[in-house]
Design a protein around this motif. Structure first.
Motif, short mmCIF file in Angstrom:
data_model
loop_
_atom_site.label_atom_id
_atom_site.label_comp_id
_atom_site.label_asym_id
_atom_site.label_seq_id
_atom_site.Cartn_x
_atom_site.Cartn_y
_atom_site.Cartn_z
N ASN A 17 0.82 -1.20 0.00
CA ASN A 17 0.00 0.00 0.00
C ASN A 17 0.86 1.26 0.00
OD1 ASN A 17 -2.31 -1.55 0.05
ND2 ASN A 17 -2.44 -1.56 2.28
N ASP A 18 1.91 1.23 0.82
CA ASP A 18 2.79 2.40 0.88
C ASP A 18 3.52 2.60 -0.45
OD1 ASP A 18 2.43 3.19 3.67
OD2 ASP A 18 3.31 1.25 4.13
N MET A 19 3.82 1.51 -1.12
CA MET A 19 4.47 1.64 -2.42
C MET A 19 3.54 2.25 -3.45
SD MET A 19 7.37 1.21 -3.70
CE MET A 19 8.00 1.50 -5.34
N HIS A 20 2.26 1.87 -3.39
CA HIS A 20 1.29 2.52 -4.28
C HIS A 20 1.21 4.01 -3.98
CE1 HIS A 20 -0.29 -1.60 -5.07
NE2 HIS A 20 -0.62 -1.06 -6.21
N HIS A 21 1.19 4.33 -2.71
CA HIS A 21 1.12 5.74 -2.31
C HIS A 21 2.35 6.49 -2.79
CE1 HIS A 21 0.58 8.83 1.18
NE2 HIS A 21 0.25 9.33 0.00
#
Length: 1131
Positions: free
Chosen positions: A555-559
């Motif tokens: 999720n953080d990578m998508h962000h």
């Protein structure tokens, strides 16, 4: 003072005597007197006044055979040549005597203590350097003799080393010139077995290294002579004895003493010497490895010996920044081959250590050595070929390890160093005449914020970064990619993940600011811009493709990926990213792999170009497509997803405000239609809100660049149609429903999301309506939009009629479409009314505003909703609230209708669904729904009464209303029947001649007998006579009413059996000009507004303003005389 003088005179007498005891006592007294004089200025003054006399006596006694007397004399001499007050009174001749005597004593005495004290006198003396220079060779001769004293005393050697440090401090140049005489003796002791001897030698070298390095050629040659027969063997012996630390420490000094020129000319010797670190670097002992790294700096000192690169300063007038260009590829000037080989040799063990699983202290020492190398490289570090060898491997190794608790110091050090390099772009660089590079902060305000003072040791080695250009861009991007990978790692802590996230974003933003600064340079070439943009897009694609290949990803990578795109669009000028000159192929694998099952449908529905793999698009479109794809793949929790959607809303608002919104919007909508997923509605919300905000900010849709092909017009239409398209497509494929809904949020959140979709839809529609979007066709924007929505609802309704009910697990999708449709119906009807009010349309006589635009498709959309809602009201009573509000909106809408054509369209299109609801009213449990339906029916009847031009309530019009009146005149609900009866009494009752449709006769008869309904007096006898035999006397029907393909309208045509014969006994009436025009139009082969074939008669194809004369014959049958004739025949 008199006492001191008297005391000193007594001492002089004693030391001048020939008696050994007296002399010994005299020197003991003198030493005591000297010690006391440190706190008594008068005693020092007395000593200074008697210094010449004392020195002569002392110098004579240092050669005394009595070791005690000689030692005491040397101690007294040392005080005399040390104390500043006494030294100032010593004459040149006296110093000459002192140095000659000390040299003679040191080289001739066999007494260890005496020799030590003689050397000690040299090491502590404070005589003027000019005195020393005159006797330098004597002193050096004595010191060298003491270093390798024949007695073999370490204490003597220690004193000699102290003397070396003293002379090196006072006579540095002379000591450097003759370093080949005294230095080898010290170097050899670095390999001593005795620790004290090694330590004192190393301390000496550390203190005087600034004097002797770089070594003179004579010193290098002297050490080479010692190296081959002695030093190499000594190092190997120490290695064999397990003394690796001591060996590598000595090796470091030896390699420094050899010097650059000696290394170049004695490669075989150097190769032999390099075998020593080959044995120490792989050692598992951290102490050995750290010692090896420290020693390795000696090799750096000798191999990195190139002069500073010349710099060429080009002034960028636009930005006020001076750029330093490094010559590239000039092998002759840079001696590139040998230089790069030397760097590669130096970097080999450093990369090995930093990449190994060694102790953190070893890595720290490795980075210190590496920073020292960066410092020694000077401006050469900015050369791309050097950067590739020096910066890339170390930074990659450190950042690949990650910021764990053991590596955090190294991580922060490298981040700060890299940040310092990036910030060099924003500094003014001047090359002065001495080729010394100096940095000053640019007068241009920096957007990067204040620099943070360094906390790390690498700052002790200042690195001369120069402003970088596009050639270093790939280097920065590669490092940022490596840093970013840690964001997606599951094993990393949240604190470390945040650290990595912030670092990557900060570095990337700084790099892009530098890129934008370079773009402002007017001398930059087109190819350089293309290469730069391609590098940035490769970075974006690599980040995205990495997520795509790994599945859902972090999720953080998508962000982070979304933020990267936002930063690109914010930091780089729109004139670059949005320029048609720099278009790029849309080479995303996601686009290539999209299922093509929806392509045919899309081509028919959309009036815009489809998005396809390898389309040529601007960079901002490429970035926006990737942005949408990243949003699709996000699997964030609800709270984080809301945050991301808020950011995406701001992103699209910024895009629509800064770039051509039409191009971005066109490809974004095409991508939405390309892949059918429920979660796309979240993206649709972000896009729609962004566009809405942009429209509201300018209050004009000219920002969409209206063109002759009406692309922008259709883009808006299909943006608003998308929620219906999604629900319709998903409802037609149960498998697709299951996979799409399972991939989205939970049902309770989907309900909230639908409410959000509805709210956003209404807000954009309102903004578009206020902005007065120009319609390229004869219809209005609401009409064209509703035409598309009608197609969606038709498909959905057909699916419901032809298939079983949707799986109960996904009923909310069915209800979502119904609720959305109802809200949209209300919104469109409301704006249809208010838009005409705001546009200043004229009021009718009743004070109501007239609706001047077309309404057929709007009413068709409302009719379809009424049909769909009627199918669902029994199974899903909760939709009653929406239906009630739709009835209310329709009632308000019809209350504003004044024009005859609009009223007839309303009656024609809504009569069938309205009739079905009127029949169902008694079964509706929701009272508000009942009330609003009754109000709608009342307003419908009222609209017929206020029509402009007025309607003629003739037999023909009555036949068209027959079905509605049949069910409503005698409706069981009083609120429906009462206004209908009043309507009848106000309209048809006043007509002297009417032909009553057969289906109305029973109702009219019942109501007239009950006195609820009034008939015209001339019609009552006829009605009574035909009551008993209505079937036999009924005249043949002139019209046949059949259902059409469009379920909201009916086909009314002349029957074949009906033959109207002219009355030969009646004179033919003359037609007015208007009647002739109507006759020609109605006898021709024309199509009505619903697209039916010839012969069709609907409300809108009749001219009720003059009575609907279909032909001359039909006109005759409606003539009062003809009606009387027919009545006589019946009678």
């Amino acid at each position: 003072m008199l006492s001191s003088c008297h005391q000193l005179e007594e001492i002089k007498t004693l030391i001048s005597s020939n008696s050994t005891p007296s002399k010994s006592f005299g020197y003991s007294s003198l030493l005591h007197f000297q010690e006391q004089s440190n706190s008594d200025p008068s005693s020092i003054q007395v000593l200074a006044q008697s210094s010449r006399c004392l020195i002569f006596s002392i110098v004579a006694d240092i050669f005394d055979d009595d070791e005690e007397i000689a030692a005491q004399a040397l101690k007294c001499l040392g005080f005399m040549i040390y104390h500043p007050s006494i030294v100032a009174t010593i004459l040149v001749d006296d110093t000459s005597l002192i140095f000659q005597s000390l040299t003679k004593l040191i080289m001739g005495t066999k007494m260890k203590s005496v020799c030590n004290l003689g050397v000690w006198c040299i090491s502590i003396q404070q005589l003027d350097a000019s005195f020393l220079a005159a006797h330098f060779h004597l002193l050096l001769q004595a010191v060298v003799h003491a270093l390798d004293n024949p007695i073999g005393s370490l204490s003597t050697t220690f004193e000699a080393i102290q003397a070396v440090m003293k002379l090196a401090t006072q006579l540095s140049e002379k000591m450097r010139e003759l370093s080949h005489i005294w230095a080898p003796s010290i170097c050899r002791r670095l390999l001593s077995i005795d620790k004290k001897e090694r330590d004192m030698s190393e301390r000496c070298l550390l203190k005087i290294k600034s004097i002797i390095f770089p070594p003179t050629l004579a010193l290098s040659k002297a050490l080479i002579e010692d190296m081959k027969p002695k030093l190499l063997c000594g190092m190997k012996d120490l290695i064999n004895q397990g003394m690796k630390v001591q060996t590598i420490q000595a090796w470091g000094w030896f390699i420094r003493f050899l010097g650059y020129h000696a290394i170049k000319k004695n490669r075989h010797l150097i190769n032999d010497m390099l075998k020593i670190p080959e044995l120490t670097f792989p050692d598992h002992s951290p102490q050995v490895q750290i010692a090896s790294l420290v020693a390795w700096e000696g090799l750096i000192d000798n191999l990195i010996h190139l002069p500073l690169l010349p710099c060429e300063t080009n002034s960028a007038m636009e930005s006020g920044i001076h750029k330093v260009r490094i010559p590239r590829g000039n092998v002759h000037d840079l001696q590139e081959n040998g230089f790069l080989k030397s760097i590669k040799l130096i970097m080999t063990p450093l990369v090995g250590v930093i990449s190994s699983k060694c102790d953190v202290s070893v890595r720290s020492s490795c980075l210190n050595t590496w920073c020292y190398l960066l410092h020694k490289l000077d401006t050469n570090i900015n050369c791309p070929s050097v950067m590739k060898l020096v910066l890339d491997p170390i930074l990659e190794a450190v950042f690949q390890i990650g910021p764990d608790s053991k590596n955090i110091w190294l991580w922060n050090l490298c981040l700060e160093l890299l940040d310092d390099f990036i910030l060099a772009k924003f500094k003014v660089v001047d090359c002065d005449r001495n080729d010394q590079v100096t940095h000053q902060l640019s007068t241009t305000p920096s957007m990067l914020g204040p620099s943070i003072p360094s906390k790390y040791s690498w700052k002790q080695y200042p690195i001369k970064w120069l402003p970088w250009d596009f050639s270093q861009l790939d280097f920065f991007i590669n490092i940022i990619i490596i840093i970013t990978r840690h964001v997606s790692m599951a094993e990393i802590s949240s604190e470390d993940r945040n650290l990595v996230f912030d670092a990557a974003i900060r570095l990337f933003r700084s790099v892009l600011k530098g890129v934008q600064m370079e773009f402002r340079n007017m001398s930059i070439e087109f190819k350089d811009i293309i290469l730069c943009l391609n590098s940035i897009l490769r970075f974006v694609k690599k980040i995205y493709e990495g997520l795509y290949s790994e599945g859902s990803g972090s999720n953080d990578m998508h962000h982070a990926s979304l933020l990267f795109i936002e930063i690109i669009t914010e930091e780089l000028e729109s004139s670059i990213l949005g320029s048609p000159l720099y278009k790029v192929a849309l080479d995303l694998t996601y686009i290539e792999n999209l299922c093509s099952s929806n392509d045919i449908k899309l081509a028919k529905v959309l009036g815009i170009c489809d998005i396809t793999y390898m389309d040529k698009v601007s960079h901002v479109v490429y970035l926006s497509v990737v942005y949408i794809c990243l949003l699709v793949k996000s699997t964030l929790s609800t709270s984080k997803m809301e945050f991301v959607l808020q950011r995406s809303h701001k992103y699209f608002k910024f895009i629509f405000s800064s770039y051509d919104p039409l191009e971005v919007l066109q490809f974004s909508i095409s991508l939405l239609y390309k892949d059918i997923r429920y979660r796309y509605l979240q993206i649709w919300i972000a896009i729609t809100k962004g566009l809405k905000d942009r429209i509201d900010s300018v209050k004009d849709l000219s920002l969409l660049n209206m063109e002759s092909d009406s692309t922008s017009y259709h883009v808006i239409c299909h943006l608003l149609s998308y929620p219906f398209f999604i629900c319709t497509c998903l409802s037609q494929n149960p498998t697709m429903i299951r996979s799409s809904l399972e991939d989205s949020i939970v049902p309770s959140q989907r309900k909230h999301e639908l409410e959000h979709v509805t709210e956003v839809w209404k807000s954009l529609y309102g903004s578009v309506s206020i902005s007065k979007l120009e319609c390229p066709t004869r219809n209005s924007f609401p009409e064209d939009l509703c035409s598309i929505l009608n197609g969606c609802l038709d498909d959905y309704t057909c699916m419901l009629e032809c298939s079983n009910e949707i799986d109960s697990s996904y009923k909310e999708l069915d209800l979502n479409l119904l609720s959305l449709s109802g809200e949209v119906v209300m919104c469109v009807l409301e704006h249809a009314v208010t838009s005409d009010v705001n546009s200043g349309s004229t009021k009718s006589q009743g004070g109501r505003y007239r609706i001047s635009s077309g309404i057929s498709n709007i009413l068709g959309f409302a009719a379809r909703f009424l049909k769909l809602s009627r199918m669902k009201i029994r199974a899903e009573p909760q939709v009653g609230n929406v239906i009630s509000r739709v009835f209310s909106a329709l009632a308000r809408f019809v209350s504003c209708l004044d024009l005859q054509q609009h009223i007839l369209s309303f009656l024609e299109i809504l009569s069938c669904p309205l009739l079905q609801w009127l029949l169902l009213v008694e079964k509706i449990e929701d009272q508000p729904t009942k009330d609003q339906l009754q109000l709608l029916w009342t307003e419908t009847l009222n609209s017929l009464l206020r029509s402009q031009p007025p309607l003629i309530f003739s037999s023909s019009f009555l036949k068209l209303q027959a079905c509605l009146l049949e069910k409503t005149l005698d409706h069981p609900n009083y609120s429906i029947s009462e206004p209908t009866i009043n309507f009848w009494n106000s309209t048809y009752r006043k007509q002297p001649v009417l032909e009553y449709p057969q289906n109305l006769l029973p109702v009219l008869d019942k109501l007239s007998r009950n006195a609820k309904l009034n008939l015209h007096t001339r019609s009552q006898p006829f009605l009574k006579r035909c009551r008993s035999a209505i079937q036999d006397i009924s005249p043949p029907r002139r019209y046949k009413v059949t259902a059409t393909h469009n379920r909201s309208s009916k086909r009314i045509e002349l029957t074949k059996e009906t033959v109207i014969r002219p009355n030969p006994r009646r004179k033919k009436l003359e037609l007015t000009e208007h009647q002739k025009e109507v006759r020609r139009a109605q006898q021709g082969r024309e199509r009505d507004c619903s697209g039916h074939g010839p012969g069709i008669r609907t409300y809108t194809s009749l001219d009720f303003s003059r009575g609907n004369e279909d032909s001359q014959e039909s006109q005759d049958t409606r003539n009062p005389e003809a009606i009387l004739e027919m009545l006589r025949r019946v009678a």
